[in-house]
Write an enzyme that holds these catalytic residues in place. Structure first.
Site, PDB file in Angstrom:
ATOM      1  N   ASN A 170      82.155  20.850  62.041  1.00 54.06           N
ATOM      2  CA  ASN A 170      82.708  22.203  61.833  1.00 54.06           C
ATOM      3  C   ASN A 170      83.897  22.536  62.736  1.00 54.06           C
ATOM      4  OD1 ASN A 170      79.511  23.837  61.052  1.00 54.06           O
ATOM      5  ND2 ASN A 170      81.012  22.901  59.695  1.00 54.06           N
TER       6      ASN A 170
ATOM      7  N   ASP B  95      73.782  26.716  53.712  1.00 55.48           N
ATOM      8  CA  ASP B  95      75.094  26.466  53.105  1.00 55.48           C
ATOM      9  C   ASP B  95      75.476  27.606  52.166  1.00 55.48           C
ATOM     10  OD1 ASP B  95      77.414  25.089  52.592  1.00 55.48           O
ATOM     11  OD2 ASP B  95      76.515  23.720  51.139  1.00 55.48           O
ATOM     12  N   GLY B  96      76.783  27.779  52.000  1.00 53.20           N
ATOM     13  CA  GLY B  96      77.287  28.685  50.965  1.00 53.20           C
ATOM     14  C   GLY B  96      77.848  30.002  51.471  1.00 53.20           C
TER      15      GLY B  96
ATOM     16  N   GLU C 282      60.041  16.399  53.138  1.00 48.68           N
ATOM     17  CA  GLU C 282      60.243  16.777  51.744  1.00 48.68           C
ATOM     18  C   GLU C 282      61.550  17.565  51.663  1.00 48.68           C
ATOM     19  OE1 GLU C 282      58.314  15.938  49.146  1.00 48.68           O
ATOM     20  OE2 GLU C 282      57.037  14.807  50.519  1.00 48.68           O
TER      21      GLU C 282
ATOM     22  N   ARG D 137      81.601  30.336  50.226  1.00 48.49           N
ATOM     23  CA  ARG D 137      81.709  30.580  48.775  1.00 48.49           C
ATOM     24  C   ARG D 137      81.205  31.979  48.419  1.00 48.49           C
ATOM     25  NH1 ARG D 137      78.622  25.379  47.150  1.00 48.49           N
ATOM     26  NH2 ARG D 137      78.343  25.380  49.410  1.00 48.49           N
TER      27      ARG D 137
HETATM   28  C1  FPP Z   1      77.724  26.781  55.902  1.00 48.77           C
HETATM   29  O1  FPP Z   1      78.412  27.594  54.991  1.00 48.77           O
HETATM   30  C2  FPP Z   1      77.371  27.524  57.068  1.00 48.77           C
HETATM   31  C3  FPP Z   1      77.886  27.323  58.312  1.00 48.77           C
HETATM   32  C4  FPP Z   1      78.899  26.287  58.612  1.00 48.77           C
HETATM   33  C5  FPP Z   1      77.503  28.142  59.448  1.00 48.77           C
HETATM   34  C6  FPP Z   1      76.125  28.717  59.421  1.00 48.77           C
HETATM   35  C7  FPP Z   1      76.157  29.919  60.243  1.00 48.77           C
HETATM   36  C8  FPP Z   1      75.449  31.064  60.018  1.00 48.77           C
HETATM   37  C9  FPP Z   1      74.466  31.211  58.932  1.00 48.77           C
HETATM   38  C10 FPP Z   1      75.648  32.276  60.817  1.00 48.77           C
HETATM   39  C11 FPP Z   1      75.528  32.098  62.287  1.00 48.77           C
HETATM   40  C12 FPP Z   1      74.223  31.587  62.694  1.00 48.77           C
HETATM   41  C13 FPP Z   1      73.465  32.139  63.644  1.00 48.77           C
HETATM   42  C14 FPP Z   1      72.278  31.410  64.089  1.00 48.77           C
HETATM   43  C15 FPP Z   1      73.757  33.426  64.262  1.00 48.77           C
HETATM   44  P1  FPP Z   1      79.880  27.169  54.572  1.00 48.77           P
HETATM   45  O2  FPP Z   1      80.827  27.940  55.409  1.00 48.77           O
HETATM   46  O3  FPP Z   1      80.024  25.694  54.641  1.00 48.77           O
HETATM   47  O4  FPP Z   1      79.915  27.670  53.106  1.00 48.77           O
HETATM   48  P2  FPP Z   1      80.770  27.052  51.911  1.00 48.77           P
HETATM   49  O5  FPP Z   1      80.227  25.655  51.690  1.00 48.77           O
HETATM   50  O6  FPP Z   1      80.464  27.984  50.788  1.00 48.77           O
HETATM   51  O7  FPP Z   1      82.197  27.070  52.334  1.00 48.77           O
END
Ligand code: FPP
Length: 236
Positions: A61, A13-14, A203, A17
């Site tokens: 998403n 997450d994050g 955990e 942000r």
């Molecule tokens: C959450 O951050 C993250 C996601 C919804 C996507 C995760 C994807 C990746 C790390 C990159 C692609 C992955 C691979 C395996 C190539 P957020 O967008 O919800 O962050 P926020 O809460 O700060 O808005």
């Protein structure tokens, strides 16, 4: 019991942000996040962890802007085409969890790509990396229950067969052990529909670092915290 977890799952997450704080578009946060995925996989291999699950795209998403959704799909295409030779070289077995049925919203080329990677890495014997794509825990449980019900309707199963062990075999995670440790980055302390069935005795570890800044030091802190815990699995 080993102090190194057999299976670590990450709620990454994050990214958004992190990008906003740097004055960048959200997608650049995801792009940096994908670089961190590569590093974390290597770190987990070096530490002797056998299974790693990464929550890359949730069923929820799809509600994000079409620009962000298509950017994330493109990032997945690029990540796997750039990484495939490395995955084979490092003997990594890749699994995907999430809805890949005909009704899923995933583009066909992505569904095909995931099936191809799973097939081509299935005999690899190193670490198993599980990517959760178009995944949510409740959706997985509902699909599994539907499949079991179809087997009952078709007389392949009796309703009385139903127990935890049988049900586990209908889940996307079939043959993958439950996560010992679940790490969520970026400060929020919630589960967000991740591995609901599999996390029964996991955990939990929450850290403030946003995923794009997650380093080996953060991973070490999580592993140190895990090593200090007394896991009782409901037994006194
Ligand atoms: C959450 O951050 C993250 C996601 C919804 C996507 C995760 C994807 C990746 C790390 C990159 C692609 C992955 C691979 C395996 C190539 P957020 O967008 O919800 O962050 P926020 O809460 O700060 O808005």
């Amino acid at each position: 019991m080993s102090s190194i977890p057999n299976h670590v799952a990450f709620i990454m997450d994050g990214n958004g942000r992190w990008a906003k704080k740097q004055g960048l578009q959200r997608l650049l946060g995801h792009k940096k996040g994908a670089d961190v995925v590569k590093s974390v996989i290597q770190q987990c291999m070096d530490k002797g962890i056998n299974y790693v699950t990464l929550f890359a795209f949730s069923v929820e998403n799809w509600k994000r802007s079409s620009e962000e959704v298509s950017g994330l799909m493109d990032l997945l295409r690029k990540y796997f085409s750039a990484e495939f030779s490395n995955i084979m070289e490092k003997n990594i077995r890749v699994r995907f969890i999430g809805d890949r049925t005909g009704q899923s919203k995933l583009p066909n080329d992505i569904t095909d790509m995931l099936a191809g990677i799973e097939e081509r890495t299935k005999d690899n014997t190193g670490i198993t990396i599980v990517f959760a794509i178009n995944y949510s825990g409740r959706d997985e449980i509902v699909r599994a229950a539907q499949m079991f019900a179809e087997d009952v309707d078709a007389s392949r199963r009796y309703a009385s067969d139903f127990d935890e062990e049988v049900f586990s075999d209908y889940l996307d995670t079939i043959h993958i052990p439950d996560p010992d440790l679940v790490i969520r980055t970026s400060g929020e302390q919630r589960i967000s529909n991740f591995m609901l069935w599999q996390m029964a005795y996991s955990e939990l570890y929450f850290c403030e670092t946003p995923w794009p800044d997650f380093t080996e030091e953060d991973l070490d802190k999580a592993l140190e915290s895990y090593a200090e815990r007394d896991r009782r699995f409901g037994v006194a």
